[in-house]
Motif scaffolding. Structure first.
Motif, short mmCIF file in Angstrom:
data_model
loop_
_atom_site.label_atom_id
_atom_site.label_comp_id
_atom_site.label_asym_id
_atom_site.label_seq_id
_atom_site.Cartn_x
_atom_site.Cartn_y
_atom_site.Cartn_z
N LEU A 99 0.82 -1.21 0.00
CA LEU A 99 0.00 0.00 0.00
C LEU A 99 0.86 1.26 0.00
O LEU A 99 0.52 2.25 -0.67
N LEU A 100 1.98 1.24 0.72
CA LEU A 100 2.87 2.40 0.72
C LEU A 100 3.48 2.63 -0.65
O LEU A 100 3.60 3.77 -1.10
N SER A 154 -2.55 9.17 1.70
CA SER A 154 -1.83 10.41 1.46
C SER A 154 -1.17 10.88 2.76
O SER A 154 -1.52 10.43 3.85
N LEU A 155 -0.24 11.80 2.62
CA LEU A 155 0.51 12.32 3.77
C LEU A 155 -0.42 13.06 4.72
O LEU A 155 -1.27 13.83 4.30
N ASP A 188 0.74 14.50 11.04
CA ASP A 188 1.70 13.89 11.96
C ASP A 188 2.93 13.38 11.22
O ASP A 188 4.07 13.54 11.69
N GLU A 189 2.73 12.79 10.06
CA GLU A 189 3.88 12.33 9.27
C GLU A 189 4.69 13.52 8.77
O GLU A 189 5.92 13.45 8.71
N ALA A 190 4.02 14.61 8.43
CA ALA A 190 4.73 15.81 7.98
C ALA A 190 5.59 16.38 9.11
O ALA A 190 6.72 16.82 8.87
N VAL A 191 5.09 16.34 10.34
CA VAL A 191 5.86 16.84 11.47
C VAL A 191 7.06 15.94 11.73
O VAL A 191 8.17 16.42 11.99
N ILE A 192 6.88 14.63 11.64
CA ILE A 192 8.00 13.70 11.80
C ILE A 192 9.05 13.94 10.72
O ILE A 192 10.26 13.96 10.99
N TYR A 193 8.59 14.14 9.48
CA TYR A 193 9.50 14.42 8.37
C TYR A 193 10.29 15.71 8.64
O TYR A 193 11.51 15.76 8.46
N LEU A 199 8.31 8.04 1.69
CA LEU A 199 8.32 6.58 1.71
C LEU A 199 9.29 6.06 2.76
O LEU A 199 8.99 5.10 3.47
N ILE A 200 10.44 6.71 2.90
CA ILE A 200 11.43 6.26 3.89
C ILE A 200 10.88 6.45 5.30
O ILE A 200 11.04 5.57 6.16
N ILE A 201 10.22 7.57 5.57
CA ILE A 201 9.61 7.78 6.89
C ILE A 201 8.58 6.69 7.17
O ILE A 201 8.51 6.13 8.26
N ARG A 202 7.77 6.38 6.18
CA ARG A 202 6.72 5.37 6.37
C ARG A 202 7.30 3.97 6.52
O ARG A 202 6.79 3.17 7.32
#
Length: 105
Positions: A28-29, A35-36, A39-44, A86-89
């Motif tokens: 799925l990733l 979509s982003l 929370d993922e944007a803050v981690i990035y 993708l790397i963060i996920r």
């Protein structure tokens, strides 16, 4: 395999379920779903700041009750593989797998 199945049927089922869950999540990733989110944007952003600016945050940006381990792990992955969503996920998938396997050992 037959002796493992007879000796540890629940363990074999657990490993099969975990492998299927991780493969489905990675598939799925790779297809770009979901979509982003914020929370993922803050981690990035935190991982980028750790890697590029040398910052050392203790807490998740804007939320002083969550830690920043995932951002440090993301910075390590950025150093090894380059920065991308993708790397963060994929880092989160590996943390999920570690969390699920921890009670087994």
């Amino acid at each position: 395999m037959v002796t493992l199945w007879k000796k540890y049927p629940y363990g074999v089922c657990l490993i099969c379920l975990l492998v299927c869950a991780v493969l489905l999540r990675v598939l799925l990733l790779l297809l770009g779903w979901p979509s982003l989110d914020s929370d993922e944007a803050v981690i990035y952003l935190m991982a980028s700041h750790i890697l590029d600016k040398g910052e050392h945050p203790i807490f998740f940006y804007g939320q002083y009750y969550m830690g920043s381990f995932e951002a440090y792990f993301g910075a390590l992955l950025f150093r090894l593989f380059g920065s991308s969503v993708l790397i963060i996920r994929l880092g989160m998938v590996s943390l999920f797998l570690g969390f699920e396997l921890a009670p087994i050992s």
